[in-house]
Design an enzyme around this catalytic site. Structure first.
Site, PDB file in Angstrom:
ATOM      1  N   SER A   1       0.827  -1.209   0.000  1.00  0.00           N
ATOM      2  CA  SER A   1       0.000   0.000   0.000  1.00  0.00           C
ATOM      3  C   SER A   1       0.864   1.262   0.000  1.00  0.00           C
ATOM      4  O   SER A   1       2.028   1.246   0.417  1.00  0.00           O
ATOM      5  CB  SER A   1      -0.908   0.023   1.233  1.00  0.00           C
ATOM      6  OG  SER A   1      -1.720  -1.122   1.276  1.00  0.00           O
TER       7      SER A   1
HETATM    8  N1  SAM Z   1      -0.607  -4.952   4.058  1.00  0.00           N
HETATM    9  C1  SAM Z   1       0.136  -5.228   2.854  1.00  0.00           C
HETATM   10  C2  SAM Z   1       1.523  -4.677   2.883  1.00  0.00           C
HETATM   11  O1  SAM Z   1       1.877  -3.994   3.859  1.00  0.00           O
HETATM   12  O2  SAM Z   1       2.258  -4.957   1.933  1.00  0.00           O
HETATM   13  C3  SAM Z   1      -0.558  -4.759   1.590  1.00  0.00           C
HETATM   14  C4  SAM Z   1      -1.813  -5.452   1.388  1.00  0.00           C
HETATM   15  S1  SAM Z   1      -2.333  -5.657  -0.274  1.00  0.00           S
HETATM   16  C5  SAM Z   1      -2.999  -4.063  -0.583  1.00  0.00           C
HETATM   17  C6  SAM Z   1      -3.711  -6.728   0.075  1.00  0.00           C
HETATM   18  C7  SAM Z   1      -3.295  -8.128   0.463  1.00  0.00           C
HETATM   19  O3  SAM Z   1      -4.459  -8.832   0.917  1.00  0.00           O
HETATM   20  C8  SAM Z   1      -2.734  -8.940  -0.715  1.00  0.00           C
HETATM   21  O4  SAM Z   1      -1.485  -9.469  -0.367  1.00  0.00           O
HETATM   22  C9  SAM Z   1      -3.779 -10.036  -0.904  1.00  0.00           C
HETATM   23  O5  SAM Z   1      -3.245 -11.248  -1.403  1.00  0.00           O
HETATM   24  C10 SAM Z   1      -4.342 -10.182   0.491  1.00  0.00           C
HETATM   25  N2  SAM Z   1      -5.681 -10.793   0.560  1.00  0.00           N
HETATM   26  C11 SAM Z   1      -6.710 -10.658  -0.324  1.00  0.00           C
HETATM   27  N3  SAM Z   1      -7.778 -11.378   0.077  1.00  0.00           N
HETATM   28  C12 SAM Z   1      -7.422 -11.977   1.240  1.00  0.00           C
HETATM   29  C13 SAM Z   1      -8.096 -12.855   2.133  1.00  0.00           C
HETATM   30  N4  SAM Z   1      -9.347 -13.276   1.899  1.00  0.00           N
HETATM   31  N5  SAM Z   1      -7.435 -13.278   3.231  1.00  0.00           N
HETATM   32  C14 SAM Z   1      -6.157 -12.869   3.478  1.00  0.00           C
HETATM   33  N6  SAM Z   1      -5.461 -12.039   2.664  1.00  0.00           N
HETATM   34  C15 SAM Z   1      -6.081 -11.600   1.558  1.00  0.00           C
END
Ligand code: SAM
Length: 214
Positions: free
Chosen positions: A64
């Protein structure tokens, strides 16, 4: 992994940029200054790691934008020693910001490849974040209740399991919306049965993926 004076200087500038955009919580800004964001990106992005922008981290996902990380963290109102669940580990950057603030962090990721990559990085960096491969819609019932829960992907709705896993008085920060943009919501669990909802600005997150982990 080298954290040079140049990187530290770029980080100080990034903190000033994020502050100028309205982030006022000094604990959040101090954590942002402490965590070397370039460690979380492929080496081809090292030169631009301190721009206030999201970047690709593989599997179609992103780290992000620092302002968004700071905004969500400020809303979460974390205090030392709190037990915090993050949904959407991604690169691990947000989880490390929370640990820098003294939280005991649990984080779930749905993409196995990202989970494996981030686990290796956390070991190298000596962070103690507890990482899990699984489905964030379900939370982590075995480790509940949590003082705080932070969702870092766009949720089409607020998963009931996450509310159940909050302590009374606990906070959930979650971007909600199935379209192009999401409303940042903060839910307070006021007692076992009741919640209070606050709405903040609009953001753009990658979608929270279906309940089947790959
Ligand atoms: N917090 C992260 C960082 O600091 O890099 C960035 C998050 S990224 C915007 C969103 C993340 O949520 C992705 O890695 C994605 O694979 C994960 N994600 C999506 N759906 C999910 C789910 N149902 N359970 C867990 N993680 C999930």
């Amino acid at each position: 992994m080298i954290d040079s004076y140049r990187h530290k200087g770029l980080r100080r500038k990034l903190v000033e940029e994020v502050r100028s955009k309205g982030i006022r919580d000094e604990k959040v800004l101090t954590a942002l200054e402490a965590v070397p964001r370039h460690f979380f990106l492929d080496s081809s992005f090292v030169e631009i790691a301190y721009q206030d922008k999201p970047f690709p981290i593989g599997s179609g996902q992103t780290i992000s934008q620092p302002y968004t990380v700071a905004y969500q963290t400020q809303l979460l109102n974390v205090e030392k020693g709190m037990k915090v669940l993050e949904v959407g580990t991604g690169s691990g950057y947000q989880a490390c910001i929370l640990e820098e603030m003294g939280a005991r962090v649990y984080s779930i990721e749905r993409h196995r490849s990202l989970y494996v990559k981030t686990r290796e990085l956390m070991d190298k960096m000596n962070y103690k974040v507890k990482l899990f491969y699984g489905d964030g819609y379900k939370g982590l019932p075995a480790f509940a209740p949590f003082d705080r829960i932070l969702v870092t992907a766009a949720a089409p709705y607020i998963p009931e399991a996450l509310i159940d896993q909050l302590k009374t008085g606990g906070l959930l920060v979650i971007p909600v919306g199935a379209g192009d943009t999401q409303v940042m919501k903060r839910i307070t669990k006021t007692d076992d049965e009741k919640t209070k909802e606050e709405r903040f600005g609009y953001f753009r997150f990658v979608p929270m993926l279906g309940n089947k982990a790959e």
